[in-house]
Design an enzyme around this catalytic site. Sequence first.
Site: not given
Lengths: 318, 287
Positions: A61, A40, A120, A13, A112, A171, A86
């Site tokens: 989104e 993030s 999560d 990332r 992610h 992630r 998302f």
Amino acid sequence: MLPRLPWPLVHVREAYGRKLVELGRRFPDLWVLDADLSTSTKTAFFGREFPERFVNVGLQEQTMVNLAAGLALQGLRVVVSSFSVFLALRPLEMVRQSIAYPRLNVKIVATHGGVSVGPDGASHQVIEDVGIMTSIPNMEVYVPCDAPEVEAVVEHLVAEREGPAYVRLSRERIPVVHDEVDFRPGRGEVLRDGSDVAIISNGFMTPLALLAAERLSRMGIDAAVVNMTSVKPLDGDLVERMARETGFIVTAEEHNIYNGLGSRVAELLAERYPTPVRRVGVRDTFGESGLAWELLDNYGLSEFSIVHAVREGLRLRG
Amino acid sequence: MALAAQDLRRLRLIANEIRKLVVEMTYVAGSGHPGGSLSIADLLALLYFRVLRVRPEDPLWPGRDRLVLSKGHAAPALYAALALRGFFPVEELFSLRRLGSRLQGHPSIVGQHRTPGVEMCTGSLGHGFAAAAGMALFGKRTGAPWRVFVILGDGEIQEGIVWEVASLARHHCLDNLIAFVDRNMMQLDGFTEDIHSLEPLAPRWEGFGWSVWEVDGHDLAALSEAVEEALEAEGTPKAIIMRTVKGKGVSFMENNPRFHGKAPKEDEYWRALGELEEEGRRILHAP
């Protein structure tokens, strides 16, 4: 558990975020959108540098995707980022209608991806995205395997490709297996030659495929490893060549066994050169909380799952 | 500037012409959405023949005003207005919904199906509004002189994304964005207030921080005045809620949900055309 890896671990990332800043300097028509996850996804780097070309839409989104379409229609290069669940699922219909159908210059870079999202839990662990995005006409799909390749993919998509694409990032910090990257869309990369089996993998599974090949060689099995970042367009010629040379294919991906890389490889071979295929992937089940490496082991996404798939397949062939 | 009598007469005639074409196109195509097309005919006449800065011979002229038909099913009315304004030949209208036609069932900008003058493919409700906000955001940040107009159905605003956009547009102070809500009180299955009520509508938009005008969407003088005021206003996005009649201009289509998504049959076509011809003569000979 974390295997002993012969490679450094790097956050893809952050590589992505820095790459966007560099591209932002080179391309004044590059705009980046995020939906409240910029710290993030690391698009915040771009936002700090180019606030006039960055839009944090908040938690919208679906609107973000259509907003990107409206911007792209004004001649801009647009990148949208959020977590893959998302982007590939929540605004899916917007992606289809407003990005893919009019073939707009919008790149969907989703972080992610997969079960390695970790603690999560299932709500955030998308294992369906590659299949979903692959099903949409005009959409290209890439799952890069390490930080240098992420940079190469994003470079290509922003600098060269005019049209939609979906990129899935992890992630976690993941191993850097490339000394030099030779990324080309629609081209697989042979990382290791072999004559008994070809392991075709992407994303997080590529380093594990390399470890598996090493372990197999100690068992007297000569395994090739192909990094197939480009799921769509798929390198059909290379897949066919590996099938002809080895007679047995194992695919490995951090995705449901349905509709991902494994499905695409199997479909292609069924039509062009029928060959036994074994798929290493999530066996059509939702994830759960845990550490990334625990989850990968638990869902059959490890070096040992690949070794097992290869040995089982070779045993059955006799 | 208020509409002069002769301008008003001309716009009424154009709106009536759009209605005739809508009836003919949907009849020839054998399918389509006449009801919601007829309710926005006056608006399209006003926009394309008085308000919008466009160049039919250069549809993608960068300085143009952008219009997005977010209620994409009213495509026949949009196509009729574009053809009358000179974006493409009127005869082409009768290729609506045919294989290979540029006039897709819902507006398209894709490849060979791109319709000159269409800004965005729509048809799935709510998306066009958000894309229009994207255009307006770009215009706002770059200080562009052009404006963005978007037409929403009243059923359409039941879609949650519409309110996402309403909120976002206010946050970014998109005062170059004007949304028209075609408040014809009906959606496919029946009356909006029976299915999923929208009233009180104006306070909802006001609550989202928009400046709101409510106007009779078939009163061209009043509509024109509202648009002019809205164009002048600064600081917030603007909504013009047009009270309209679904199927307006054809007696048996008016307020009849059956004609939301159904083309007229042979006898209905002749009756509708007769009524509209009569209306045309009435406008022409009005004092």
